[in-house]
Write a protein that holds these residues in place. Sequence first.
Motif, PDB file in Angstrom:
ATOM      1  N   ARG A  90       3.894  74.953-101.392  1.00  0.00           N
ATOM      2  CA  ARG A  90       2.544  75.477-101.122  1.00  0.00           C
ATOM      3  C   ARG A  90       1.998  76.171-102.380  1.00  0.00           C
ATOM      4  O   ARG A  90       0.874  75.927-102.793  1.00  0.00           O
ATOM      5  CB  ARG A  90       2.580  76.447 -99.942  1.00  0.00           C
ATOM      6  CG  ARG A  90       1.243  77.070 -99.613  1.00  0.00           C
ATOM      7  CD  ARG A  90       1.313  77.901 -98.349  1.00  0.00           C
ATOM      8  NE  ARG A  90       1.585  77.081 -97.189  1.00  0.00           N
ATOM      9  CZ  ARG A  90       0.673  76.328 -96.556  1.00  0.00           C
ATOM     10  NH1 ARG A  90      -0.573  76.310 -96.979  1.00  0.00           N
ATOM     11  NH2 ARG A  90       1.009  75.594 -95.522  1.00  0.00           N
ATOM     12  N   HIS A  94      -1.097  74.651-104.707  1.00  0.00           N
ATOM     13  CA  HIS A  94      -2.315  75.451-104.863  1.00  0.00           C
ATOM     14  C   HIS A  94      -2.714  75.571-106.335  1.00  0.00           C
ATOM     15  O   HIS A  94      -3.888  75.461-106.680  1.00  0.00           O
ATOM     16  CB  HIS A  94      -2.128  76.830-104.234  1.00  0.00           C
ATOM     17  CG  HIS A  94      -3.366  77.649-104.250  1.00  0.00           C
ATOM     18  ND1 HIS A  94      -4.451  77.367-103.469  1.00  0.00           N
ATOM     19  CD2 HIS A  94      -3.706  78.736-104.978  1.00  0.00           C
ATOM     20  CE1 HIS A  94      -5.406  78.239-103.708  1.00  0.00           C
ATOM     21  NE2 HIS A  94      -4.987  79.074-104.626  1.00  0.00           N
ATOM     22  N   ASP A 113      -6.151  75.629 -97.874  1.00  0.00           N
ATOM     23  CA  ASP A 113      -4.841  75.882 -97.253  1.00  0.00           C
ATOM     24  C   ASP A 113      -4.527  74.905 -96.126  1.00  0.00           C
ATOM     25  O   ASP A 113      -3.373  74.513 -95.951  1.00  0.00           O
ATOM     26  CB  ASP A 113      -4.754  77.324 -96.744  1.00  0.00           C
ATOM     27  CG  ASP A 113      -4.644  78.324 -97.878  1.00  0.00           C
ATOM     28  OD1 ASP A 113      -4.111  77.974 -98.942  1.00  0.00           O
ATOM     29  OD2 ASP A 113      -5.096  79.470 -97.700  1.00  0.00           O
ATOM     30  N   THR A 117      -1.278  72.492 -95.846  1.00  0.00           N
ATOM     31  CA  THR A 117      -0.424  72.441 -94.660  1.00  0.00           C
ATOM     32  C   THR A 117      -0.272  71.006 -94.164  1.00  0.00           C
ATOM     33  O   THR A 117       0.829  70.557 -93.846  1.00  0.00           O
ATOM     34  CB  THR A 117      -1.000  73.340 -93.547  1.00  0.00           C
ATOM     35  OG1 THR A 117      -1.022  74.693 -94.023  1.00  0.00           O
ATOM     36  CG2 THR A 117      -0.164  73.271 -92.282  1.00  0.00           C
TER      37      THR A 117
END
Length: 128
Positions: A90, A94, A113, A117
């Motif tokens: 994650r 990002h 986000d 996911t």
Amino acid sequence: MRWRDLAVVMPVICLFASGAVAQEGDPAAGETVFKKCAVCHIADTDKNKVGPSLNHLFGRTAGTHPNFAYSPAMQAAGKAGLVWDDATLRDYLHDPKLKVKGTKMTFVGVKDDTDITNLIAYLKQFSN
């Protein structure tokens, strides 16, 4: 418990339950997000492209997929203990250059986000 109390508690339980499901992500939506990655990576087979294969990514030490020429920065990150799991991936997705300074991956990252996911849920299908 009285019915009146149950009426207060049930919406809270449902809220937590829906949050848990949402956190797992949607692999089908993640497949759409993966199209950004598919230019350089493949997930459903163990074949390197411009980037390393993402097949069986989870639990892999960074910079260690066979027959791929990783940057010294990615190799160092792996030697320092970077292992791909939900949290590390994650962070990397990002902002790759922030997570592994000196990576040769030129992708700017996924800023949403929910997209991350869903992308993680998609990639997990190929990590069994």
